[in-house]
Every structure is written in C-alpha cells, then in structure tokens.
Enzyme design. Structure first.
Site: not given
Lengths: 524, 524
Positions: B274, B277, B303
């Site tokens: 994460e 991201h 991704e």
C-alpha cells in the site's frame, strides 16, 4: 387534511441537500480527528464546494415553486391556515423548510462567499493574535467581521435589533430583549450567591490534578457513555483538540473528548457533555432524516442535553454514589485518600476564573452575560471594535472580580467572533437554563429518578429525554417544547434555585432571599 | 498553440466533479476504517447521492458543449489535429476528459442505477454463499451481473470483443487479444519454472508464524514507510479488514494494512504494497488536481507501484540487508534463531495454493490467468455461468496442480465478480509486469541503486518514480509511459527473467532455457 405525504415532492428535493450536508459534516469531523496536517487546504476547498452545492439546491426555483404551492413565499404563511388543514408534522415541516429557504435566499451568494473568506482569514489572524496576546493585530479583521455581520443582519431583516437577526441563526425566535431580561434575573441572584460562596472556605481539588493514565481515562469515559445509553453501534468516541459532537445520521454520531494525564476532569466531563449531545443526535427520528423534523431544534436545546448530563447528572451526588467506586477502582492510587464527599466537593468547586471554558456552573453564565452585552453593543453600534478590550476588562471586573493580565486571557480567548459566530454565546446560557428546567421535570415524571441514578441506572432518564425531546427534532419551536415538556416557558427560576440549593449546601451559605427554601438539596 | 489556459472554462467545470469524488472517497475510507456498524445504510445513500451528482455534472450539456468547441463529440478527435496545434498537456487533458465524458454518456442512468443495485445485492449474497460454500446460492445473482456486464459492453461499444469494453474501464487501451498473447508467454515459462521449483526442497518459513506484537508490527511498518518516503504529513496509515489505498488529493492520502499477531508477513508486506500505491498518489501533481492530468493512469500502472515496492524491493536481499537488523531488533525473541538468509528464503517461499491473495510472486499470475480466461469466456458467451465451478477447478488443476475441496476456496473466493468488476483481474498481472520492467530501468538509471537500497536509502528510487511516472498522471497512455520510461512497450520478458533468476538461485534450479543467463541474480 394535508399530511407529510402531500409534501413528498418537497421532501424528495430536500434529500440531496441533506446528503451533501451529511457528507460535509464527515469532512469536518475527519479534519478535526484524523486528517494529516497537509490536507487542510484541499479539505477547505472540498467543504466549500459541498456547502455551495447544498446552498444552491436549497434556494433553487424547484424548492421555491414547491413551497409556493402551499405558502405565501413572502411571509411563509400557509395558504390554508385554518386549524386542521394540515397535520402537525406537515405544518411544522413546511414552517421549517420555509425558514431555511428564506434565510438562505436572503443572503446573496457573493456575500456568503465574502463572509466565508473573511472569516477564514480572521480565524488565522486570531490564532496568531491570541498567541501573541496582540489585540491590535486582530482589530482590522474583527472590524471587517463585525461590519459583515451587521450587513448580514440587514439582509436577514429584523424587527427591533439587528442582533436579533443573528441570534435567530442559532436560536430561532430568541431576541436581545428577552435575553436582556433573562440575564438581569440571573445577575440579580448569581452575583450575590457568588460573593457568599467565594467568602466561604474552598474545598480542596488538587487531587484531580494528580497522574491519571490517559488510556484508562478514555476507558472510564466509555463506561459512563455506555451507562448513559450512548450506542457505540451507532456512534464513536475519538480524541480531538477541542471536544465536539457531530452527526451524519441518527445511526452515525461522532463525539470527541480530550485527555490530559494530569487533569482528570477534562476527559470525564468532556465525555458526559458530548455524550449528552450525542444522545440527542442518536435520538432524532431516523425516519425523519432528510427533513427539518429530523434535525436538532436549536443550539440552546442541544446544549441543554449536554449540560443536563454534564452538570445535573454528572456533578451530582447520586451519580457519583454509583460511579465513584468504579472510578476509584480504575484509579486506585491517585484516589486512595479521596472519599466520595471530597470528590463531590472538588468537582463542584467554585472559582471565578478568566477563562470561560474552565468556568464552574456558577460563574459560567457570567462569562456568557458579558459576551452577550458586548456583542449586542457591537452589532447595535453602541460599542466600537477598538474599545472592546476596555469594555471586556471592565465587565470581567464587575461580574467576576478579576482583571485580565493580557488580552489572550481576556477578549482574545474565544474563537467564536473570528468565525463570525456572533449571537452564538447566549445559547450556552439558554442551554444551562433549559437543562435544569428539563431535569427538574424529569425528577417529577420519573419515579425515584435520583434513586435510579444512584444505582447506576441511567436509562430511564435517557428514555424520557428520547421521548420528550429528542425524537421531535424541529417539530416544535423551543418555546413550544419547553411548554409541552415542563408546562411552562423557559424561566431562570429552576436554574437559580438549583444553584442556590446546591452551593448553599456545599459551601454552607444558605440563600438569604425570602421564600426560597435554602435547605432543599436538588440532587439528594 | 492552444494550452491548458485555453481549456480553463472546461477545467472550471470539472472542479465540482473532482470535489464530489474526493468527498465520496473520504466517505468510503471512513466506511472501511472508523464508521460504526450501524452507519452503513445511511452511508450507502450518501455515497450514492455524491456519485450521482458527480455523474450528472460530467454528462451535463455544459461539458458537452465545451468539449464540442475543440473536439468532434462523436469520435473525440480534435478539430485541429495537426501536431503543434495543442500543447502536450492540453491535448492529453482533452483526450482524457472526452474519454470520461464519453464513457459516462454511453451508460444510461437507469442502467447504472440498476447495475449498482444488482451488484449491491449480489455482493451480499456472495458473502453468504462464500460462507456456506454454496455456489448455487450465488448463481442467480452472478447470472444477472454477467448479463448486465454484457449489456454494459454493448452500451460502451467495442471492436473485437465485448470483454475489451470492460477491460478498458480499468486499463484503457488493453484488449483481450493482447492479454491472451501475454498470458501465453507467461504460461510457457511460468509453468515449467514452477514445476522445477516445487520439485526442489522448500525453505522453512514456520518462524514467520510465531508471535509478533501487533503494535510493534505497525510501528515497524511505519518505519519502512518513512524510509520509502511516504509522507505522514500528507498521509496516514490505519487498520482495515482488507488493506487498501485511497486519496482525496495529493496532500491527503490514506493507506491501510491489517495485522495478525501470528502472521508477520500480513502487516509487513501490506505496508510495502500500500505504501507503493500511496507514493503514487502523493506523487501526483497537486497543481493538476481537479483534472485527469492529476489522476493515476490506470489500475495496472497503480499496481506496478505497489508490486515494485512489495516485491522488487521488499522481497529482495539488498532491502533486507538494511532492514533485517532493525526487524530483528524489533522482534528479538521470535527471530532469535533466524539469520538474514533464512528470512530471505522464507519470505520468498513458493507454494502453489488455492487462494490468490496468499499466492507468491511465481504462482500469482497463474491465478490471474485462469480468472482472465474464465471471465473472458463468460462475457464472450463461450462459458455458461452454471459451468463456472467446473471450468475453475479444471484450470486450477492444470495451472497449479491443485484441486479445490470446496467452492469457497475456488470460484467463490474473490469479491470482484459480485461487484461487477469483470475485467479488473488482468490489471494485477499487468502491474506485476510493469513493476519489473520499471524496476529494471531504475537499476539502469540510478547509479548503484541496489547499493543504495542495501544501505537503507530508498529515496533515490522514490524520486525516480516521482519524476518518471507519478507526476504525469494521465498525461500519457500506459503504452506511451512504458516507452518513455523504459524505451519499449510492455513485455513479459523482464518479469520472466527476473523470476527465473531469482528462483533459480533460491531453489538451485537454473533455467534450462537456451540463451537466458540463469546465473545472474536480479537483486544482488
């Protein structure tokens, strides 16, 4: 008879507005609780957009023409005014939608934007000015805000005083004239009572400032909230710099508190106070969400709920009969040498102070009274903004017998004026008065209420509040509600008797005033 | 030359849409993190309203007529197509706004509402069906969803396959045909590699499942995120049932992870994933917020950022040279007998499993491949919904050599189809491939990147990603971006070589394939 079903097309149009406002409330909540510091600028933009979209929808021709089906759009009077033409909720809904529409419509968008911008600026300057205790720094911004609020009053319209238009924002129907007479009654008995109390020996409260583990403080706050009936399936408790309550729907209410390791009262009474607000918001009728009937009535009524729990319940002997043993179990060390009576006296210690948010029950309304008088004079043009510090300090001397050393402890202490929230302060006092008047009625309506509380059972009171106050939203005006619930209009009498009895007993200073039974202790 | 300034009237109109979407994202984030359970029903209503208002604004005549000034509204082609007529960002902005407008316009409101309702229902039934492992229960809902997604493809339009229209939602420009050839290349080398690896002795990874204090796990996750350059002034880390990343603006990005006391990898790789991201979202250009140029490019590119940090960095030796001593200091007891090599082998253990989200780097894409083939066949009408479990189980046998005992570990394991997210899975594989292709380029562009990483300095890589990828938003298509950054289109080759080298070395199974240097270890 026309009913809510008749108004379905209008209710349908309101839905998006309420959803936008609920979303905006979540953005504000997040801003005070979890938002990373860098997110502030974008957050302000997002909030402004949601608020503008909600406002545009409220003043849209759609709503105007729907209202025009049933009301005279100029006065808000029903076209079919006769008793029985409308069901009670439908009539109330129309009245309140018209109120919101009419107020929004009277404020030009350009004005609202300018006010928003100037207040945002003023708040930043105020923060700086308070830090430096430099009123001159804040003066130009405050002048602008006061001028804009006077302009706002002209847009909104009023009968007697421009200040009435501002009051009406927070407490519909209240006027400067009624507040003046109310504060006069308060002053006439509070100031002598305060004099008697401060002449008596003060109880020790130093143990409240020993070391109390913050996590356990929050845990105990949750225990109290749960006992109050605050529903954690439909609510949360978080931490924030300034405690507050907000709600997105009766099924999602958020309260916050603050915790200081060396100050037990902050978290404790923060939870009781915000819990009272939270119970109100959880107690609104979910079926009425999306209409004014699902809104809280006014700031004064909201504050009555927080003060009722914080003071009438949370600073009473019966409450601590039940909860003090648990508190002592949670904090065995710092409370080892403190029995119930010492604790009860300490949390009710009266001490005139310069800072409103630290004020006890007795002096609190004196803080409000001076703010009321000053802001009314500012708006009515009897006081120039530059003369504010002098006026402030004089009032503090008169009411509290104190002299601020610096403006940060005086005229600069509250954020409200920088936000343009002029007319807001009196709702705190109204809340205090409503709280006691409601609570007194509850002790009449609920069999052995104080016995229930002393046994730790708070749900009878919560249910009574749900039934009598919460679930009605804006169905009644505050005055109608007070009469329905207590059989009479708001009066300072229950509040004053409550204080005279409570502090008379605590400080051994019975009221010398004729006719009032100084011996009765409200919370026994 | 026409520039972004030319498009200001259009950008102005987009602002409210972006603000509504950002608000909706906060409502969704809160729903997964802090919302009390009772708030779900109202939250769904609030979200639906914000999304509808944003959608209505996007397809409004205002936007259409503004686009018509510069584009052919039927095809999206610029009225002045010649090179040099438009600046690069302005041309890109027009292209992307038209894309969003055109897609929204093609889907009738009634259809979108019906799809939303059916998917919400399907998701509830899926939850139940997975719990009971009862595909028959879910079958009617899935049939409806598949039929609606086929209808959606017809609304959106396509050249070769209706599946292309759905893919385009998540990964603009990608087609079933390109994916098929890509997956064929992957399968040709992944399946034999997997066979060699599983024939070799597996490393011990049981110590990863000892007891690890959850609070310390989060603390270590924050340490890693800080080293990555994730900015906690403009971001947060919270806990949620399923880790995710969301963003309301580049200055306010939220990532979540999950923590299990007896499973070290969950929180650790959750944070790395994460965090990747999150760096992307924090790296978008704040000046372009409110336009597609400030949006992330596609799910595949998003991704790629998470997988690059999770796998290329976070499962590499250099990274753990720097961070393993700190991890061991954080968890001295459970890691007392584990040296760096044992740890490195354990976090890279290959083990074919039935569950996608537990899959290692090598088998992960096999999970995606079977989903791709099945959903393509469903949408192209070659597979009936009732035949899904059989098709699923056969593919699992073929690719992974396993047989699901029950549908909850097979065809019912993922939420995606119940949400209508058909065409989403392939972006996971695209992300894996882009990740390695970008990372390989970074090792060429950044002097001694792996030395930097081994010294715990991750900012050179973060800055390279900011410059090369993040800040461009949707200025380029994914294909353009890959060519600009790496000099070539997306290829499975870097990914396959990376895996063959990494696992060849780890498992002592050099690739027998001619021409590829089995000895080179990508991460040394």
């Amino acid at each position: 008879m026309k009913t809510l079903a008749t108004l379905e097309p209008l209710i349908e149009k309101l839905r998006d507005i309420y959803h936008l406002n609920s979303a905006a409330s979540l953005l504000s909540w997040d801003q005070e609780t979890y938002m990373p510091p860098g997110g502030g600028v974008a957050r302000a933009e997002h909030l402004a957009t949601l608020q503008r979209l909600a406002h545009d929808r409220l003043v849209s021709p759609d709503i105007e023409s729907l209202l025009g089906r049933w009301l005279d759009p100029a006065t808000g009077r029903p076209l079919e005014p006769e008793e029985g033409a409308w069901s009670e909720p439908a009539r109330a809904l129309l009245r309140e939608v018209w109120r919101d529409f009419n107020r929004a419509k009277r404020l030009p968008s350009a004005f609202v934007e300018r006010l928003g911008r100037e207040c945002s600026l003023a708040q930043q300057v105020w923060t700086e000015a308070r830090k430096k205790s430099d009123f001159a720094l804040f003066l130009p911004n405050l002048r602008t805000v006061v001028a804009l609020k006077r302009e706002e009053a002209e847009h909104l319209g009023y009968q007697d005083s421009p200040y009435d238009a501002l009051l009406d924002t927070y407490e519909p129907g209240t006027t400067a004239a009624t507040l003046r007479s109310l504060f006069e009654s308060l002053r006439a008995r509070l100031v002598p009572l305060l004099r008697r109390v401060t002449a008596a020996p003060a109880p020790d409260d130093t143990f409240l400032y020993r070391t109390y583990d913050p996590a356990r403080q929050v845990e105990f706050g949750k225990l109290v909230l749960t006992a109050m009936g605050y529903d954690f399936d439909r609510g949360r408790l978080d931490l924030s710099a300034h405690p507050f309550t907000t709600s997105f729907h009766p099924t999602d209410v958020r309260i916050t508190t603050r915790v200081y390791e060396k100050e037990l009262p902050a978290c404790l009474f923060g939870c009781l106070h915000e819990g009272g607000h939270g119970l109100y918001d959880q107690g609104l009728d979910p079926a009425r969400y999306g209409t004014p009937l699902g809104d809280a009535l006014s700031l004064g009524i909201h504050e009555s709920q927080s003060r009722l729990w914080e003071n009438c319940v949370g600073r009473s002997r019966p409450f601590w009969r039940a909860f003090y043993p648990m508190l002592r179990q949670t904090f065995p060390e710092p409370l080892a040498d403190v029995d119930l009576e010492r604790f009860y006296a300490a949390i009710n210690r009266v001490k005139p102070s310069l800072i409103r948010v630290e004020a006890d029950e007795l002096t609190y309304n004196l803080h409000i009274m001076l703010r009321f008088e000053i802001e009314r004079d500012l708006i009515e043009g009897r006081l120039a903004v530059e003369d504010l510090p002098a006026a402030w300090n004089e009032a503090v001397r008169e009411y509290l017998g104190l002299t601020p050393d610096r403006d940060s402890e005086g005229v600069l202490q509250d954020v409200h004026w920088s936000l343009g929230a002029i007319g807001y302060f009196p709702t705190y006092t109204l809340g205090n008065l409503y709280a006691v008047q409601f609570y007194e009625q509850a002790t009449r309506d609920i069999p052995d209420l104080e016995g229930e509380i002393a046994a730790g059972r708070l749900t009878a009171l919560k249910t009574w509040l749900n039934q009598k106050i919460h679930r009605w939203g804006r169905t009644f005006t505050a005055d109608q509600l007070a009469r329905r619930v207590t059989g009479r209009a708001l009066s300072p009498e229950p509040f004053l008797s409550y204080l005279e009895n409570k502090y008379g007993e605590l400080y051994g200073v019975p009221a010398p005033v004729d006719g009032r039974p100084a011996g009765r202790v409200a919370d026994q």
